[in-house]
Enzyme design. Structure first.
Site, PDB file in Angstrom:
ATOM      1  N   ASP A  34      31.157  43.209  38.718  1.00 36.41           N
ATOM      2  CA  ASP A  34      31.781  42.824  40.298  1.00 36.41           C
ATOM      3  C   ASP A  34      33.442  42.109  40.734  1.00 36.41           C
ATOM      4  O   ASP A  34      33.260  41.082  39.583  1.00 36.41           O
ATOM      5  CB  ASP A  34      30.776  42.268  40.501  1.00 36.41           C
ATOM      6  CG  ASP A  34      30.518  43.060  41.941  1.00 36.41           C
ATOM      7  OD1 ASP A  34      30.776  43.636  42.978  1.00 36.41           O
ATOM      8  OD2 ASP A  34      29.305  42.217  42.863  1.00 36.41           O
ATOM      9  N   GLY A  35      33.824  42.264  42.051  1.00 36.72           N
ATOM     10  CA  GLY A  35      34.919  41.673  42.450  1.00 36.72           C
ATOM     11  C   GLY A  35      36.023  42.169  41.656  1.00 36.72           C
ATOM     12  O   GLY A  35      37.301  41.225  42.661  1.00 36.72           O
ATOM     13  N   ASN A  36      36.438  43.513  41.630  1.00 35.23           N
ATOM     14  CA  ASN A  36      37.488  43.837  41.952  1.00 35.23           C
ATOM     15  C   ASN A  36      38.001  43.839  42.817  1.00 35.23           C
ATOM     16  O   ASN A  36      39.263  43.816  43.180  1.00 35.23           O
ATOM     17  CB  ASN A  36      36.653  45.259  41.081  1.00 35.23           C
ATOM     18  CG  ASN A  36      37.160  45.251  39.489  1.00 35.23           C
ATOM     19  OD1 ASN A  36      37.137  44.703  38.616  1.00 35.23           O
ATOM     20  ND2 ASN A  36      36.558  46.994  39.359  1.00 35.23           N
ATOM     21  N   GLY A  37      36.947  44.163  44.152  1.00 35.12           N
ATOM     22  CA  GLY A  37      37.866  44.488  45.291  1.00 35.12           C
ATOM     23  C   GLY A  37      38.364  42.915  45.978  1.00 35.12           C
ATOM     24  O   GLY A  37      39.032  42.673  46.431  1.00 35.12           O
ATOM     25  N   HIS A  51      40.357  47.467  41.055  1.00 29.95           N
ATOM     26  CA  HIS A  51      40.106  48.141  39.583  1.00 29.95           C
ATOM     27  C   HIS A  51      40.970  48.838  38.541  1.00 29.95           C
ATOM     28  O   HIS A  51      40.660  48.479  37.328  1.00 29.95           O
ATOM     29  CB  HIS A  51      39.196  49.861  40.450  1.00 29.95           C
ATOM     30  CG  HIS A  51      39.051  49.927  41.143  1.00 29.95           C
ATOM     31  ND1 HIS A  51      37.145  48.667  41.181  1.00 29.95           N
ATOM     32  CD2 HIS A  51      38.385  50.045  42.673  1.00 29.95           C
ATOM     33  CE1 HIS A  51      37.068  49.394  42.062  1.00 29.95           C
ATOM     34  NE2 HIS A  51      36.899  49.531  42.467  1.00 29.95           N
ATOM     35  N   GLU A  81      25.055  54.983  42.109  1.00 28.79           N
ATOM     36  CA  GLU A  81      24.902  54.605  44.709  1.00 28.79           C
ATOM     37  C   GLU A  81      26.726  54.509  44.332  1.00 28.79           C
ATOM     38  O   GLU A  81      27.043  54.301  45.832  1.00 28.79           O
ATOM     39  CB  GLU A  81      24.379  53.649  44.306  1.00 28.79           C
ATOM     40  CG  GLU A  81      23.364  53.520  44.656  1.00 28.79           C
ATOM     41  CD  GLU A  81      22.442  52.709  43.182  1.00 28.79           C
ATOM     42  OE1 GLU A  81      23.036  52.814  42.360  1.00 28.79           O
ATOM     43  OE2 GLU A  81      21.274  53.755  42.939  1.00 28.79           O
ATOM     44  N   LEU A 145      31.903  48.169  16.978  1.00 27.03           N
ATOM     45  CA  LEU A 145      31.460  47.855  17.656  1.00 27.03           C
ATOM     46  C   LEU A 145      30.691  48.710  18.761  1.00 27.03           C
ATOM     47  O   LEU A 145      31.665  49.914  18.513  1.00 27.03           O
ATOM     48  CB  LEU A 145      32.374  46.826  18.559  1.00 27.03           C
ATOM     49  CG  LEU A 145      32.159  46.512  19.919  1.00 27.03           C
ATOM     50  CD1 LEU A 145      32.033  44.999  19.930  1.00 27.03           C
ATOM     51  CD2 LEU A 145      32.917  46.876  20.536  1.00 27.03           C
ATOM     52  N   ARG A 198      26.875  39.327  35.283  1.00 27.95           N
ATOM     53  CA  ARG A 198      27.702  39.375  36.107  1.00 27.95           C
ATOM     54  C   ARG A 198      28.433  38.712  36.611  1.00 27.95           C
ATOM     55  O   ARG A 198      28.017  36.928  36.434  1.00 27.95           O
ATOM     56  CB  ARG A 198      26.272  39.643  36.953  1.00 27.95           C
ATOM     57  CG  ARG A 198      26.388  40.140  38.417  1.00 27.95           C
ATOM     58  CD  ARG A 198      25.481  40.730  39.743  1.00 27.95           C
ATOM     59  NE  ARG A 198      26.335  41.335  40.603  1.00 27.95           N
ATOM     60  CZ  ARG A 198      25.801  42.523  41.231  1.00 27.95           C
ATOM     61  NH1 ARG A 198      24.448  42.864  40.833  1.00 27.95           N
ATOM     62  NH2 ARG A 198      26.821  43.111  41.986  1.00 27.95           N
TER      63      ARG A 198
HETATM   64  C1  FPP Z   1      32.495  46.909  41.014  1.00 28.77           C
HETATM   65  O1  FPP Z   1      33.595  45.644  42.141  1.00 28.77           O
HETATM   66  C2  FPP Z   1      33.543  47.227  39.851  1.00 28.77           C
HETATM   67  C3  FPP Z   1      33.231  48.524  40.061  1.00 28.77           C
HETATM   68  C4  FPP Z   1      32.798  49.267  40.752  1.00 28.77           C
HETATM   69  C5  FPP Z   1      34.413  49.708  39.089  1.00 28.77           C
HETATM   70  C6  FPP Z   1      34.721  49.119  37.295  1.00 28.77           C
HETATM   71  C7  FPP Z   1      35.032  49.852  37.200  1.00 28.77           C
HETATM   72  C8  FPP Z   1      36.394  49.542  36.204  1.00 28.77           C
HETATM   73  C9  FPP Z   1      36.599  48.258  35.696  1.00 28.77           C
HETATM   74  C10 FPP Z   1      36.474  50.124  35.747  1.00 28.77           C
HETATM   75  C11 FPP Z   1      36.275  50.696  34.137  1.00 28.77           C
HETATM   76  C12 FPP Z   1      37.165  51.197  33.157  1.00 28.77           C
HETATM   77  C13 FPP Z   1      36.388  52.137  31.982  1.00 28.77           C
HETATM   78  C14 FPP Z   1      37.885  52.380  30.771  1.00 28.77           C
HETATM   79  C15 FPP Z   1      35.184  51.441  31.406  1.00 28.77           C
HETATM   80  P1  FPP Z   1      33.713  46.156  43.975  1.00 28.77           P
HETATM   81  O2  FPP Z   1      35.035  47.146  43.926  1.00 28.77           O
HETATM   82  O3  FPP Z   1      32.593  46.566  44.061  1.00 28.77           O
HETATM   83  O4  FPP Z   1      34.369  44.789  44.025  1.00 28.77           O
HETATM   84  P2  FPP Z   1      34.028  44.178  45.484  1.00 28.77           P
HETATM   85  O5  FPP Z   1      32.342  43.988  45.456  1.00 28.77           O
HETATM   86  O6  FPP Z   1      35.101  42.104  45.106  1.00 28.77           O
HETATM   87  O7  FPP Z   1      33.966  45.015  46.584  1.00 28.77           O
END
Ligand code: FPP
Length: 253
Positions: A34-37, A51, A81, A145, A198
């Site tokens: 979590d936390g990409n956004g 992402h 979701e 793995l 998480r």
């Molecule tokens: C949550 O961050 C992240 C996701 C919903 C997507 C995670 C997916 C990846 C990192 C890509 C995975 C790739 C492979 C090849 C397995 P968020 O967008 O909810 O962040 P926020 O809570 O800060 O908005």
């Protein structure tokens, strides 16, 4: 880097970055990335850039998992979701997953990684479905793995799907126990996760491995997923190693 080598600083310059060899390393680690956004927002970048950074981060975390002796890694890539997100974000994520398979499959195969998918294939774009199926087929005999990618995954949907299959196969009520039920889950033959990590500070399970996580140790960190590196993984493992796992029993003194 093996655990034995890591005990000898002469043999291994990264010796300080290794879990204690005197406590058990989790066999199966699952991660809610979590936390990409928030990572992107902090840099005035579009969410998709977060992402992308999150996807690039996988390489170092997976390498560290392998080096630390973890045998199974389960990643929460896209939940049932997540379809409710704006279409450009959903399409961007699907595209990112396709590109990642194209770019990383050969290297993962060389590293002995076996790729599996957890979730429903149905809503996933057909071109990505094909790439997932090819990746599974291509890596199925690898043993170093196991990498489960939870994509279009929901814990409740998984339990519903398992129940449907059990009913379709005509099992009698007395034939069903917890071990039998587990075999009908997407994780079928795999052991439950020992540690669920998480990132980005939220204390929520978010429909992830709700059956399999019954006795998992949870570790929540404020670090955002793109910043979660091998040192952060080591902290999570050390945290796990300090906990006493009782599985509901009372341990004698
Ligand atoms: C949550 O961050 C992240 C996701 C919903 C997507 C995670 C997916 C990846 C990192 C890509 C995975 C790739 C492979 C090849 C397995 P968020 O967008 O909810 O962040 P926020 O809570 O800060 O908005």
């Amino acid at each position: 880097m093996t655990l034995t080598a890591s005990l000898n600083p002469v043999l291994d310059a990264t010796a300080s970055l290794a879990p204690s060899a005197f406590a058990s390393v989790p066999n199966h680690v699952a991660i809610i990335m979590d936390g990409n956004g928030r990572w992107a927002k902090a840099r005035n970048l579009p969410r998709l850039a977060g992402h992308q950074a999150g996807t690039s981060n996988l390489r170092r975390v997976l390498r560290a998992c392998k080096n630390y002796g973890i045998k199974i890694v389960t990643l929460y890539a896209f939940s049932t979701e997540n379809w409710q997100r704006p279409p450009e974000e959903v399409n961007g994520l699907m595209r990112l997953l396709e590109v990642s398979i194209d770019r990383e499959l050969e290297a993962l195969h060389r590293e002995g990684v076996q790729i599996r998918h957890l979730g429903r294939l149905d809503r996933i774009p057909p071109s990505l479905q094909q790439k997932i199926q090819r990746a599974i087929e291509y890596t199925r005999h690898n043993t170093h793995l196991i990498l489960n990618v939870a994509l279009n995954y929901g814990g409740r949907a998984e339990i519903v799907d398992a129940t449907r299959r059990i009913i379709a196969e005509g099992l009698r009520p007395e034939e069903l126990d917890e071990a039998t039920f587990s075999r009908y889950l997407y994780t079928s033959d795999l052991p439950d996760p020992d540690l669920i990590i998480r990132t980005s500070g939220e204390y929520r399970v978010s429909n992830f491995l709700i059956w399999q996580g019954a006795y998992a140790e949870y570790y929540v960190t404020d670090v955002l997923w793109p910043d979660f590196d091998e040192r952060e993984l080591l902290k999570a493992i050390e945290h796990y190693q300090r906990r006493e796992r009782r599985f509901g029993r009372v341990l004698s003194a």
